[in-house]
Scaffold this motif. Structure first.
Motif, mmCIF file in Angstrom:
data_model
loop_
_atom_site.group_PDB
_atom_site.id
_atom_site.type_symbol
_atom_site.label_atom_id
_atom_site.label_comp_id
_atom_site.label_asym_id
_atom_site.label_seq_id
_atom_site.Cartn_x
_atom_site.Cartn_y
_atom_site.Cartn_z
ATOM 1 N N UNK A 6 0.869 -1.176 0.000
ATOM 2 C CA UNK A 6 0.000 0.000 0.000
ATOM 3 C C UNK A 6 0.903 1.223 0.000
ATOM 4 N N UNK A 7 0.632 2.191 -0.849
ATOM 5 C CA UNK A 7 1.556 3.303 -1.038
ATOM 6 C C UNK A 7 1.161 4.529 -0.233
ATOM 7 N N UNK A 8 2.149 5.052 0.508
ATOM 8 C CA UNK A 8 2.049 6.320 1.214
ATOM 9 C C UNK A 8 3.462 6.864 1.288
ATOM 10 N N UNK A 9 3.689 8.129 0.972
ATOM 11 C CA UNK A 9 5.031 8.679 1.048
ATOM 12 C C UNK A 9 5.118 9.720 2.140
ATOM 13 N N UNK A 10 6.305 9.778 2.767
ATOM 14 C CA UNK A 10 6.508 10.724 3.855
ATOM 15 C C UNK A 10 7.992 11.045 3.990
ATOM 16 N N UNK A 11 8.290 12.071 4.746
ATOM 17 C CA UNK A 11 9.633 12.465 5.148
ATOM 18 C C UNK A 11 10.459 13.035 3.994
ATOM 19 N N UNK A 12 11.702 13.437 4.288
ATOM 20 C CA UNK A 12 12.525 14.177 3.339
ATOM 21 C C UNK A 12 13.147 13.299 2.262
ATOM 22 N N UNK A 13 13.554 12.070 2.581
ATOM 23 C CA UNK A 13 14.051 11.190 1.533
ATOM 24 C C UNK A 13 12.880 10.740 0.679
ATOM 25 N N UNK A 14 13.155 10.513 -0.609
ATOM 26 C CA UNK A 14 12.118 10.038 -1.510
ATOM 27 C C UNK A 14 12.622 8.814 -2.247
ATOM 28 N N UNK A 15 11.723 7.895 -2.506
ATOM 29 C CA UNK A 15 12.043 6.772 -3.378
ATOM 30 C C UNK A 15 11.905 7.273 -4.801
ATOM 31 N N UNK A 16 12.963 7.146 -5.577
ATOM 32 C CA UNK A 16 12.948 7.635 -6.954
ATOM 33 C C UNK A 16 12.888 6.503 -7.972
ATOM 34 N N UNK A 17 13.080 5.258 -7.509
ATOM 35 C CA UNK A 17 12.918 4.091 -8.379
ATOM 36 C C UNK A 17 12.482 2.907 -7.538
ATOM 37 N N UNK A 18 11.448 2.236 -8.004
ATOM 38 C CA UNK A 18 10.952 1.068 -7.289
ATOM 39 C C UNK A 18 9.881 1.456 -6.300
ATOM 40 N N UNK A 19 9.601 0.627 -5.352
ATOM 41 C CA UNK A 19 10.272 -0.640 -5.089
ATOM 42 C C UNK A 19 9.895 -1.688 -6.133
ATOM 43 N N UNK A 79 2.741 -8.465 3.374
ATOM 44 C CA UNK A 79 2.651 -7.017 3.214
ATOM 45 C C UNK A 79 3.949 -6.428 3.724
ATOM 46 N N UNK A 80 4.352 -5.279 3.172
ATOM 47 C CA UNK A 80 5.591 -4.661 3.645
ATOM 48 C C UNK A 80 5.550 -3.156 3.503
ATOM 49 N N UNK A 81 6.441 -2.526 4.255
ATOM 50 C CA UNK A 81 6.673 -1.092 4.111
ATOM 51 C C UNK A 81 8.177 -0.881 4.029
ATOM 52 N N UNK A 82 8.564 0.234 3.433
ATOM 53 C CA UNK A 82 9.972 0.588 3.276
ATOM 54 C C UNK A 82 10.254 1.797 4.142
ATOM 55 N N UNK A 83 11.315 1.694 4.945
ATOM 56 C CA UNK A 83 11.671 2.779 5.862
ATOM 57 C C UNK A 83 13.101 3.234 5.625
ATOM 58 N N UNK A 84 13.382 4.416 6.111
ATOM 59 C CA UNK A 84 14.744 4.939 6.164
ATOM 60 C C UNK A 84 15.034 5.260 7.624
ATOM 61 N N UNK A 85 16.139 5.904 7.876
ATOM 62 C CA UNK A 85 16.468 6.289 9.244
ATOM 63 C C UNK A 85 15.498 7.338 9.784
ATOM 64 N N UNK A 86 14.735 8.018 8.906
ATOM 65 C CA UNK A 86 13.786 9.054 9.328
ATOM 66 C C UNK A 86 12.342 8.596 9.383
ATOM 67 N N UNK A 87 12.061 7.361 9.005
ATOM 68 C CA UNK A 87 10.688 6.881 9.068
ATOM 69 C C UNK A 87 10.265 6.169 7.798
ATOM 70 N N UNK A 88 8.969 5.915 7.682
ATOM 71 C CA UNK A 88 8.427 5.156 6.566
ATOM 72 C C UNK A 88 8.437 5.994 5.290
ATOM 73 N N UNK A 89 8.979 5.408 4.219
ATOM 74 C CA UNK A 89 8.998 6.055 2.910
ATOM 75 C C UNK A 89 7.813 5.623 2.058
ATOM 76 N N UNK A 90 7.473 4.328 2.114
ATOM 77 C CA UNK A 90 6.310 3.804 1.384
ATOM 78 C C UNK A 90 5.729 2.659 2.173
ATOM 79 N N UNK A 91 4.406 2.573 2.121
ATOM 80 C CA UNK A 91 3.709 1.492 2.794
ATOM 81 C C UNK A 91 2.875 2.019 3.951
ATOM 82 N N UNK A 92 2.145 1.111 4.551
ATOM 83 C CA UNK A 92 1.308 1.479 5.686
ATOM 84 C C UNK A 92 2.160 1.841 6.891
ATOM 85 N N UNK A 93 1.718 2.808 7.643
ATOM 86 C CA UNK A 93 2.388 3.188 8.881
ATOM 87 C C UNK A 93 1.984 2.203 9.958
ATOM 88 N N UNK A 94 2.950 1.771 10.756
ATOM 89 C CA UNK A 94 2.687 0.807 11.834
ATOM 90 C C UNK A 94 1.788 1.391 12.881
#
Length: 94
Positions: A6-19, A79-94
């Protein structure tokens, strides 16, 4: 095997390719993505979108990310979400 996102984007880093998913077996899956800024990699995953209770991470900052999830149950949707050191980049928030 099927993985859903499930797609949701947040925080300063952005996914620019994929997942995108690669090298699937009956018990494993490789997930890859690219970010615009070097950051740590983290995948949260589980059997439902509201219970992503397993995780794998690589704390070395990079823009080309790859996480291999193994020991999955065959023929089971995950199901999965992708995170960085600043939080979730894509996916459902826990």
């Amino acid at each position: 095997m099927m993985l859903l996102l499930n797609l949701t984007q947040a925080f300063s880093q952005k996914i620019v390719r994929g997942p995108y998913l690669q090298m699937a077996t009956s018990t494993s899956m490789t997930i890859r993505w690219r970010t615009d800024v070097a950051t740590a990699s983290k995948i949260n995953y589980g059997l439902s979108s509201d219970k992503l209770n397993s995780s794998l991470s690589d704390n070395s900052p990079k823009t080309e990310h790859q996480i291999i999830i193994d020991k999955l149950n065959p023929y089971t949707p995950y199901f999965y979400s992708i995170s960085s050191s600043n939080g979730i980049l894509q996916g459902d928030k826990d």
